[in-house]
Scaffold this active site. Structure first.
Site, PDB file in Angstrom:
ATOM      1  CE  LYS A  16      -5.938  -9.441  -2.779  1.00 45.15           C
ATOM      2  NZ  LYS A  16      -6.475  -9.159  -1.471  1.00 45.15           N
ATOM      3  CE  LYS A  42     -13.400  -4.552  -1.080  1.00 51.33           C
ATOM      4  NZ  LYS A  42     -13.220  -4.232   0.343  1.00 51.33           N
ATOM      5  CE  LYS A  49      -4.305  -1.892   1.568  1.00 55.55           C
ATOM      6  NZ  LYS A  49      -4.590  -2.763   2.712  1.00 55.55           N
TER       7      LYS A  49
END
Ligand code: ADP
Ligand code: TRP
Length: 353
Positions: free
Chosen positions: A217, A220, A114
Site C-alpha cells: 500500500k 508514509k 509497529k
C-alpha cells in the site's frame, strides 16, 4: 434536536497527506459533510505513540489542518478539531482501558507491525513478537501508548457516539475492536450508551491505494507516496518512475501486480473509458507504459493541483486555522463532556459533594 447520523474520523499528525489518505479517508470526509453531522480531527495524541520530534509534530498538525480545508472540508458544515484540545478524550481513555484486554491489544496487527519496527526486528521474527516485547531491554522498548492505541481510537469514536467512521481498509481491525469495546461497556454496566460504529464507503468496498513501487500500500512509512502538495514536476517524476513489468508476452495473460497497481490508481483518478482502454491494450499486448504513466500523472494532477494551490494560501493564514479549530474544539467538547459524564456515572465515579 439533531437527527442526522454522526460521522467521526481522524488522521494522525505524522506528515503531509498522500493519495492513500485522500481516497481512503479525506475525499469521503468532503462528501459526507453534506448529509451527516460530521466531526473530523487531527490525531496528535496518536502521533505521540511513535515519539515524534515536538516541533515536527506541531508543524504537522497545522499542515494537515490546512490540507483538510484545502481539500474541501468546510468548517461551516463539519466540526474540525485537534484531538488534544478535547481533554475529555484523555480521561475516558483511562476509564475505557479498565475494560480492554492486554491480549487483544497484543494481537492487533498494527501493533505488531509497529512494535516490530520499534524493536528493529525483521518480518521473520513475527511469531515471536510477544516474547520479544516482554524480553526487550529498557533502552529498546515498545511504549505502552502504542499498545493502547486502539483504546484511544475507540474513545475518539465512542465519546462522540459516532455511527459512521470513514477510514481506509487498514483501519478495519481497529473499528472491529471499537465495536467490541462498545458492546462490552454497554453490557457490563447494563447501559445503552454507545452505538456500534461502522466504516463507510458509499456502498463500495474499503479502498486500499497501492504504492508505485510494485507491491503493497501507499504509506508514509513505506516511502512510496504521492503527496497532495507535491509540485507538478515532482509528481510527474514519481509517476514516470513507477515500477511496471516487461510487458505482456501473450494475449490475455493475467495482469501483473505492479501494472494492476497502476490500473487501481487510474480507476480512482481517470474515467472508466481510459482505464478500459489500457486494460484492452494489456490484453492485446499493445500497451505502452510510458503513455499510460503520462495519462495517469495528468489525471492525478487534475485532482491534486487545486488542493495544492488552496493549501499554500490556507497554510499561510495561521489566524484563520486557529479560528477554525477553536470553534471546532468547543463543538467537539460539547458532546464529549456529556458522554464522559455518562461514562463516569455508569462506572461509579460520582461526585457526592
Ligand atoms: P499512513 O499509513 O500513511 O501512516 P495513516 O495511518 O495516518 O497513514 O492513515 C490515515 C487515513 O488514511 C486512514 O483512514 C487510513 O485508512 C487511510 N489510508 C492510509 N493509507 C492508505 C492507503 N494506501 N489506502 C487507503 N487508505 C489509506
Ligand atoms: N488510527 C487512525 C489511522 O492511523 C487514526 C485515528 C485515530 C482515527 N483515531 C481515529 C480514525 C478515530 C478514525 C476514527 O489512520
Amino acid at each position: 434536536m439533531n437527527e442526522k447520523e454522526i460521522v467521526l474520523s481522524g488522521i494522525r499528525a505524522t506528515g503531509n497527506l498522500h493519495l492513500g489518505n485522500y481516497y481512503g479517508a479525506l475525499s469521503k470526509f468532503v462528501k459526507m459533510q453534506e448529509d451527516y453531522d460530521c466531526l473530523y480531527f487531527i490525531a496528535d495524541l496518536h502521533a505521540l505513540t511513535t515519539n515524534p520530534d515536538p516541533k515536527a509534530l506541531h508543524e504537522n498538525v497545522l499542515n494537515i489542518l490546512a490540507e483538510y480545508l484545502a481539500a474541501g472540508v468546510d468548517p461551516d458544515k463539519a466540526t474540525i478539531f485537534v484531538q488534544s484540545d478535547v481533554p475529555e478524550i484523555s480521561e475516558m481513555y483511562l476509564l475505557l482501558n479498565m475494560h480492554v484486554g492486554i491480549g487483544e491489544l497484543l494481537r492487533t496487527t498494527s501493533f505488531k507491525d509497529k512494535a516490530r519496527k520499534q524493536l528493529g526486528l525483521s518480518g521473520a521474527d513475527e511469531g515471536d513478537i510477544e516474547k520479544q516485547i516482554i524480553g526487550s531491554e529498557t533502552n529498546k522498548r515498545v511504549n505502552a501508548g502504542l499498545l493502547t492505541y486502539p483504546t484511544l481510537m475507540a474513545v475518539d469514536i465512542l465519546i462522540q457516539k459516532a455511527h459512521k467512521v470513514p477510514v481506509g481498509k487498514d483501519q478495519e481491525q481497529h473499528l472491529e475492536l471499537t465495536r467490541r469495546f462498545a458492546r462490552r461497556f454497554n453490557s457490563f454496566y447494563n447501559v445503552d450508551l454507545f452505538p456500534e460504529p461502522e466504516n463507510f464507503n458509499f456502498g463500495g468496498h474499503a479502498v486500499k491505494v497501492p504504492g508505485l513501487d510494485g507491491s503493497g500500500k501507499m504509506g508514509k512509512s513505506e516511502g512510496n507516496c504521492i503527496y497532495l502538495v507535491d509540485e507538478e514536476k515532482v509528481l510527474r517524476k514519481k509517476v514516470m518512475r513507477a515500477v511496471t513489468d516487461e510487458g505482456p508476452k501473450e494475449p490475455n495473460q493475467p495482469i501483473s501486480e505492479p501494472v494492476q497497481n497502476l490500473l487501481t490508481l487510474m480507476e480512482l483518478t481517470s474515467t472508466p473509458e481510459i482505464v478500459q482502454s489500457y486494460r484492452d491494450a494489456y490484453a492485446d499486448c499493445s500497451i505502452r507504459y510510458g503513455d499510460m504513466k503520462k495519462q495517469l500523472a495528468e489525471d492525478i494532477l487534475k485532482v491534486t493541483t487545486p488542493i495544492r494551490e488552496r493549501y499554500a494560501e490556507i497554510r499561510a493564514d495561521k489566524d484563520y486555522i486557529a479560528k477554525v479549530v477553536r470553534q471546532g474544539a468547543d463543538r467537539a467538547r460539547e458532546r464529549a463532556s456529556k458522554t464522559l459524564e455518562e461514562v463516569r456515572r455508569a462506572m461509579g465515579i460520582v461526585k457526592f459533594y
